[in-house]
Design an enzyme around this catalytic site. Structure first.
Site, PDB file in Angstrom:
ATOM      1  N   ASN A   1       0.851  -1.198   0.000  1.00 35.02           N
ATOM      2  CA  ASN A   1       0.000   0.000   0.000  1.00 35.02           C
ATOM      3  C   ASN A   1       0.883   1.243   0.000  1.00 35.02           C
ATOM      4  O   ASN A   1       1.957   1.280   0.624  1.00 35.02           O
ATOM      5  CB  ASN A   1      -0.993  -0.005   1.164  1.00 35.02           C
ATOM      6  N   ILE A   2       0.421   2.243  -0.737  1.00 35.25           N
ATOM      7  CA  ILE A   2       1.173   3.491  -0.898  1.00 35.25           C
ATOM      8  C   ILE A   2       0.215   4.634  -0.571  1.00 35.25           C
ATOM      9  O   ILE A   2      -0.709   4.920  -1.347  1.00 35.25           O
ATOM     10  CB  ILE A   2       1.724   3.628  -2.336  1.00 35.25           C
ATOM     11  N   GLU A   3       0.409   5.231   0.600  1.00 33.76           N
ATOM     12  CA  GLU A   3      -0.518   6.275   1.056  1.00 33.76           C
ATOM     13  C   GLU A   3      -0.097   7.644   0.551  1.00 33.76           C
ATOM     14  O   GLU A   3       0.982   7.830  -0.034  1.00 33.76           O
ATOM     15  CB  GLU A   3      -0.601   6.232   2.589  1.00 33.76           C
TER      16      GLU A   3
ATOM     17  N   GLU B   1      -2.964  -4.635  -3.098  1.00 33.24           N
ATOM     18  CA  GLU B   1      -3.448  -5.550  -4.135  1.00 33.24           C
ATOM     19  C   GLU B   1      -3.459  -4.854  -5.495  1.00 33.24           C
ATOM     20  O   GLU B   1      -3.071  -5.429  -6.518  1.00 33.24           O
ATOM     21  CB  GLU B   1      -4.864  -6.033  -3.809  1.00 33.24           C
TER      22      GLU B   1
END
Ligand code: THU
Length: 143
Positions: free
Chosen positions: A49-51, A62
């Site tokens: 995940n890349i916030e 995903e």
């Protein structure tokens, strides 16, 4: 799926999870997508995940993995392993794919696509995609 393939995929998702960029939620997710390349060889695409400070611009692990594969011309997918939990800690709960990720999977993955949610190489659950998103909306609905 063979146990060894599942275990290796979980290991890959745990490795991907280490690269999670999650300064806002502190929740690190890793995904490993098992695909067939255009020579019919198995290949794994990893994602995290890349916030973003503008929270809505965040990308889930995903989707990172799926988009990496599709952008390389690979669209035949067999399985995905997902691990998630507080950054820097071992996963304590299963991280199921969010609704948006399920819809992205529906675009490329068949009913028999396998979704593995894991706490470790030895503790995991296996689902068919159709169990997680029955009656998915897709291109066929618009024919
Ligand atoms: N997240 C994923 O990476 N995958 C999911 O399926 C659910 C949520 C991420 C997004 C965000 O960075 C953090 O987990 C908390 O929502």
């Amino acid at each position: 799926m063979e146990r060894e393939v599942i275990e290796n995929l979980i290991q890959d998702s745990l490795e991907a999870r280490k690269n999670s960029y999650c300064p806002y939620s502190g929740y690190a997710v890793g995904a490993a997508l098992l695909a067939f390349d255009n020579d019919n060889n198995r290949i794994v695409y990893k994602g995290c995940n890349i916030e973003n400070a503008s929270y809505g611009a965040t990308n889930c692990a995903e989707r990172t993995a799926v988009f990496k594969a599709v952008s390389e011309g690979v669209t035949r997918f067999e399985a995905i392993a997902i691990t998630g939990g507080p950054k820097g800690e071992e996963p304590r709960d299963y991280a199921f794919p969010c609704g948006v990720c399920r819809q992205v999977m529906a675009e490329f993955c068949g009913k028999d696509f396998t979704v593995i949610v894991a706490l470790s190489k030895d503790v995991y659950k296996v689902y068919k995609f159709s169990e997680l998103l029955p009656e998915a909306f897709g291109a066929a609905n618009m024919e």
